[in-house]
Design a protein around this motif. Structure first.
Motif, mmCIF file in Angstrom:
data_model
loop_
_atom_site.group_PDB
_atom_site.id
_atom_site.type_symbol
_atom_site.label_atom_id
_atom_site.label_comp_id
_atom_site.label_asym_id
_atom_site.label_seq_id
_atom_site.Cartn_x
_atom_site.Cartn_y
_atom_site.Cartn_z
ATOM 1 N N GLY A 135 51.161 43.666 -8.365
ATOM 2 C CA GLY A 135 52.038 43.164 -7.622
ATOM 3 C C GLY A 135 51.286 42.268 -6.851
ATOM 4 O O GLY A 135 51.227 40.864 -6.311
ATOM 5 N N ASN A 136 49.186 42.258 -7.124
ATOM 6 C CA ASN A 136 49.042 41.218 -6.584
ATOM 7 C C ASN A 136 48.766 39.417 -7.351
ATOM 8 O O ASN A 136 48.064 39.316 -8.302
ATOM 9 C CB ASN A 136 47.391 41.670 -6.265
ATOM 10 N N LYS A 137 50.255 39.276 -7.232
ATOM 11 C CA LYS A 137 50.490 38.002 -8.196
ATOM 12 C C LYS A 137 49.123 36.660 -6.905
ATOM 13 O O LYS A 137 49.424 36.315 -6.385
ATOM 14 C CB LYS A 137 51.604 37.501 -7.552
ATOM 15 N N ASP A 138 48.844 35.648 -8.241
ATOM 16 C CA ASP A 138 48.238 34.605 -7.916
ATOM 17 C C ASP A 138 48.861 33.494 -9.078
ATOM 18 O O ASP A 138 47.701 33.353 -9.715
ATOM 19 C CB ASP A 138 46.955 34.279 -7.136
ATOM 20 N N ALA A 139 49.029 32.492 -8.858
ATOM 21 C CA ALA A 139 49.453 31.301 -9.769
ATOM 22 C C ALA A 139 48.471 30.565 -10.250
ATOM 23 O O ALA A 139 48.049 30.528 -11.506
ATOM 24 C CB ALA A 139 50.240 30.994 -10.122
ATOM 25 N N GLU A 182 65.410 40.223 1.507
ATOM 26 C CA GLU A 182 64.133 39.548 0.800
ATOM 27 C C GLU A 182 63.010 40.096 0.067
ATOM 28 O O GLU A 182 62.665 39.458 -0.865
ATOM 29 C CB GLU A 182 63.503 39.373 1.814
ATOM 30 N N SER A 183 62.883 41.120 -0.143
ATOM 31 C CA SER A 183 62.493 42.759 -0.881
ATOM 32 C C SER A 183 62.828 42.696 -2.052
ATOM 33 O O SER A 183 61.906 43.297 -3.168
ATOM 34 C CB SER A 183 61.896 43.857 -0.335
ATOM 35 N N VAL A 184 63.857 42.339 -2.641
ATOM 36 C CA VAL A 184 64.717 42.334 -3.890
ATOM 37 C C VAL A 184 65.347 40.985 -4.216
ATOM 38 O O VAL A 184 65.448 41.575 -5.452
ATOM 39 C CB VAL A 184 65.430 43.527 -4.429
ATOM 40 N N ASN A 185 65.979 40.541 -3.769
ATOM 41 C CA ASN A 185 65.919 38.924 -4.409
ATOM 42 C C ASN A 185 65.300 37.994 -3.796
ATOM 43 O O ASN A 185 65.103 37.604 -2.779
ATOM 44 C CB ASN A 185 67.183 38.654 -3.758
ATOM 45 N N ARG A 186 63.816 37.836 -4.451
ATOM 46 C CA ARG A 186 62.748 36.961 -4.180
ATOM 47 C C ARG A 186 61.944 36.218 -5.320
ATOM 48 O O ARG A 186 62.436 36.291 -6.649
ATOM 49 C CB ARG A 186 61.813 37.942 -3.277
ATOM 50 N N ASP A 187 60.868 34.917 -4.756
ATOM 51 C CA ASP A 187 59.977 34.423 -6.379
ATOM 52 C C ASP A 187 59.021 35.750 -6.713
ATOM 53 O O ASP A 187 58.067 35.680 -5.770
ATOM 54 C CB ASP A 187 59.986 33.262 -5.759
ATOM 55 N N TRP A 188 59.163 36.230 -7.788
ATOM 56 C CA TRP A 188 58.228 37.274 -7.979
ATOM 57 C C TRP A 188 56.724 37.098 -8.709
ATOM 58 O O TRP A 188 56.083 37.735 -8.569
ATOM 59 C CB TRP A 188 58.656 38.259 -9.513
ATOM 60 N N SER A 189 57.059 35.289 -8.921
ATOM 61 C CA SER A 189 55.448 34.906 -8.728
ATOM 62 C C SER A 189 54.663 34.579 -7.466
ATOM 63 O O SER A 189 53.779 34.768 -7.705
ATOM 64 C CB SER A 189 55.591 33.328 -9.317
ATOM 65 N N GLN A 190 55.527 34.914 -6.430
ATOM 66 C CA GLN A 190 54.510 34.968 -5.087
ATOM 67 C C GLN A 190 54.268 36.763 -4.312
ATOM 68 O O GLN A 190 54.691 37.144 -4.819
ATOM 69 C CB GLN A 190 56.147 34.077 -4.385
ATOM 70 N N PRO A 191 53.331 36.753 -3.513
ATOM 71 C CA PRO A 191 52.787 37.640 -2.766
ATOM 72 C C PRO A 191 53.808 38.171 -2.574
ATOM 73 O O PRO A 191 54.403 37.199 -1.764
ATOM 74 C CB PRO A 191 51.735 37.109 -2.258
#
Length: 280
Positions: A135-139, A182-191
């Motif tokens: 889950g440590n996302k950074d495009a 907010e935890s289950v419907n979001r932009d997955w590419s964001q932290p």
């Protein structure tokens, strides 16, 4: 007096059969160490093998995390327990490997560091895959892979897909827990942004472990792998500081300061925050 351990039944004729070397493709693996220093510096072999074996362990970690995500998506938490226990042990091996590299002194490394050019561990696509699974996302972090079509596409897919933690929260929502939208419907590419409501979900699980045993065990397995990941990062920082001090990294980073910031990254924040709430 010593005795021979040789047994007459041991196979010796492999003219038309696969042997140990063939199964493991040792011809490829053992020919993959090609030091670039000229004249060849004795310790460059250590540096190459250290990083090649790390990549092999990371390949196994990616293999296991991919399976863990699939099991959570299929409402199967139990298989994840062994998978994440194995990932934790892989991480432990990666942690212990730093001790081998730490036998490389600054005086030795400086004699061949220049042959690396701009090559850096930051360019490990498998490490980035593990971070994305956690889950440590950074495009921005995948830009260095733009010239590697297959790896870049895989990283883009993972960037835009739910992480293992995301999938666990989605699982909990499917099973009746009051997980914030907010935890289950979001932009997955964001932290991931921590939510107080998730802490309450985890408190419910920890307050009633026998009623929610699979979810409870999954929580603890996730804490295991995050703790081990943090230890790996810390050992990385100390190894780099020990060998190159505060020089900039070969890949352009600030070196030790850049790595230190990674130690404080929280992958599954509410699983740590809930510990303060338990028993209140």
């Amino acid at each position: 007096m010593s005795q021979s351990r040789y047994e007459e039944t041991i196979e010796t004729d492999f003219r038309s059969r696969m042997d140990y070397s063939g199964y493991l493709r040792l011809d490829r693996i053992l020919a993959a160490q090609e030091p670039l220093s000229n004249p060849e510096h004795h310790d460059e072999m250590l540096f190459i093998i250290q990083h090649q074996t790390s990549e092999l362990w990371m390949k196994l970690a990616v293999h296991e995390l991919r399976a863990a995500v699939a099991h959570v998506q299929a409402d199967e938490l139990s298989p994840c327990f062994k998978i994440l226990a194995r990932v934790k042990q892989v991480q432990r091996m990666l942690f212990e490997q730093w001790a081998v590299l730490e036998t490389l002194t600054p005086s030795e490394y400086v004699q061949f560091r220049n042959v690396l050019g701009a090559a850096s561990g930051f360019q490990s696509h498998q490490f980035r895959m593990i971070e994305f699974y956690f889950g440590n996302k950074d495009a921005r972090s995948i830009g260095v892979f733009a010239n590697h079509e297959v790896e870049y596409a895989e990283l883009q897919r993972l960037l835009n897909a739910p992480s293992l933690y995301d999938e666990f929260l989605i699982y909990l929502a499917r099973h009746g827990f009051d997980v914030p939208a907010e935890s289950v419907n979001r932009d997955w590419s964001q932290p991931y942004t921590p939510q107080p409501g998730v802490i309450q979900v985890f408190k419910q699980i920890y307050d009633n472990p026998h009623e929610h045993w699979d979810a409870y065990e999954m929580c603890e397995k996730l804490v295991d792998v995050e703790e081990q990941f943090s230890l790996w990062r810390f050992r990385h920082v100390k190894t780099v500081e020990r060998i190159i001090g505060f020089k900039t990294g070969t890949g352009g980073s600030s070196g030790v300061p850049f790595l230190r910031r990674g130690v404080d990254i929280r992958l599954f924040p509410e699983l740590w925050d809930v510990r303060t709430e338990i028993g209140r």
